[in-house]
Design an enzyme around this catalytic site. Sequence first.
Site, PDB file in Angstrom:
ATOM      1  N   TYR A  66      28.768  32.374   1.616  1.00 13.58           N
ATOM      2  CA  TYR A  66      28.970  30.935   1.696  1.00 13.58           C
ATOM      3  C   TYR A  66      30.312  30.674   2.348  1.00 13.58           C
ATOM      4  CZ  TYR A  66      30.180  26.178   0.480  1.00 13.58           C
ATOM      5  OH  TYR A  66      30.572  24.858   0.560  1.00 13.58           O
TER       6      TYR A  66
ATOM      7  N   ARG B 257      42.115  43.266  -6.555  1.00 11.94           N
ATOM      8  CA  ARG B 257      41.136  43.716  -7.538  1.00 11.94           C
ATOM      9  C   ARG B 257      41.809  44.678  -8.509  1.00 11.94           C
ATOM     10  NH1 ARG B 257      38.006  47.206  -2.918  1.00 11.94           N
ATOM     11  NH2 ARG B 257      39.310  49.078  -2.983  1.00 11.94           N
TER      12      ARG B 257
ATOM     13  N   GLY C  31       8.691  -3.613  12.892  1.00 14.57           N
ATOM     14  CA  GLY C  31       9.455  -2.523  12.301  1.00 14.57           C
ATOM     15  C   GLY C  31       8.615  -1.397  11.761  1.00 14.57           C
ATOM     16  N   ASP C  32       7.319  -1.630  11.558  1.00 10.61           N
ATOM     17  CA  ASP C  32       6.445  -0.569  11.071  1.00 10.61           C
ATOM     18  C   ASP C  32       5.559   0.001  12.174  1.00 10.61           C
ATOM     19  OD1 ASP C  32       4.774  -2.712  11.467  1.00 10.61           O
ATOM     20  OD2 ASP C  32       3.824  -2.658   9.502  1.00 10.61           O
TER      21      ASP C  32
ATOM     22  N   ARG D 213       0.807  -1.215   0.000  1.00  8.88           N
ATOM     23  CA  ARG D 213       0.000   0.000   0.000  1.00  8.88           C
ATOM     24  C   ARG D 213       0.845   1.272   0.000  1.00  8.88           C
ATOM     25  NH1 ARG D 213      -3.652  -0.703   5.045  1.00  8.88           N
ATOM     26  NH2 ARG D 213      -4.194   1.464   4.504  1.00  8.88           N
TER      27      ARG D 213
END
Length: 451
Positions: free
Chosen positions: A348, A422, A104-105, A15
């Site tokens: 970042y 730069r 297990g479920d 299911r």
Amino acid sequence: MATALIILAAGKGTRMKSDLPKVLHPIGGAPMLGHAMRAGQALTPDQTVIVAGHGAEAVAAAARAHDANAQVVLQSEQLGTAHAVAQAAPALAGHDGDAIVLYGDTPFIRPETLRRMLAARQDHDLVVLGFDTADPGRYGRLVMEGERLERIVEFKDATEAERAIGFCNSGVIAARTETLFELIAAVGNDNAAGEYYLTDIVAIARARGLGATAVACEESETLGVNSRAELVQAEALFQDRMRAAMMEGGAILVAPETVHFAHDTQIAPDAQVEQNVVFAPGVTVGARARIRAFSHLEGCEVAAGAVVGPYARLRPGTKLAEDARIGNFVEVKNAVVAAGAKVNHLSYIGDAELGAGSNVGAGTVTCNYDGVSKHRTRIGARVFIGSDTMLVAPVTVGDDAMTASGSVITENVPQGALALGRARQVNKPGLAVKLFEMLKLNKRKRDREAE
């Protein structure tokens, strides 16, 4: 007394409409099987046996990732729950103690419930876990005489009076290991499905003069997951439990219903979590830290007093020291940010070390990947990184140094130095006006040609 766990994890879960074995579908970032194993491991079992079937290799890998000593046995044919438990018999041959059968479920069994079952086992040969419900539906009914469990009646076989019983069977069973397998060996498959049902052992035990009882738990503990919809319900239940536990432990949740936790999230008292924060696995947050809205954290450590977000992302390997600050639209990965250091805007920071009291300006990137390998950036204490600096790793910036805004830093910067990387600015008087006139003229030509 020694305790063994038998966890049934062989079902395909038709299911679920998935190639992934049912017990590996996640709740709170961990497979359901892991939740069941965690509950059982609170009993400090001397053996854990996982009965696998569909996707056995994947199930075995998940089980051993949670417990390296777990034994995995194969149920090659799914012939019922008693047949599944029987597959564990060789692995538990000679086991001198009790065995508990879990599923297990069924991820929400509480350790304290299992402890109560073991306590009841001292006075009874067989202990079944039951639950009271106002809507028993098609669950098997537990027929009790005082504390004695007489039998388990399946819905299809129950009388009207038995169907009115609200005390239902969860399927979880505890017994002496030797007794459990003796009873299972006597189970037949004379039923419509031709399967061997674990529930039949109660009647067999009573016929042999053995004592059986049932221990009650909350219905939510017995929730099984068999479909996508039930998985969503289970996730919601898990999140509700985690939110309640976090607040009970002293965490401040501004809008609890919007925060999502993982199974192992740890938040210290007086830490504050704002709206719409997601915790993936492996996160610890210290006291008085503040996780601001719309942030995502995974595999990281946030120390006391640190501030994260809003709209920040902390990835695995990130460690923020006390009073560090990670601001809006900042991503940090595999980096150590020392006490009082700040990365406040649009940056970042990956594979890096940022020293105490240093400040990283907006738009800064540690260029950590050369297309083949990752490299590390080391920034000392009290460093000022100018906005829009590209730090091309491997590179080191010494204590008390500074980089000019817009610089590309490809060489180490000595302590106390100013680094400029730069091109020199050149101004061309009047050129902007001429350029705009040329662009407008070209646009008018194109517009006429298009008519």
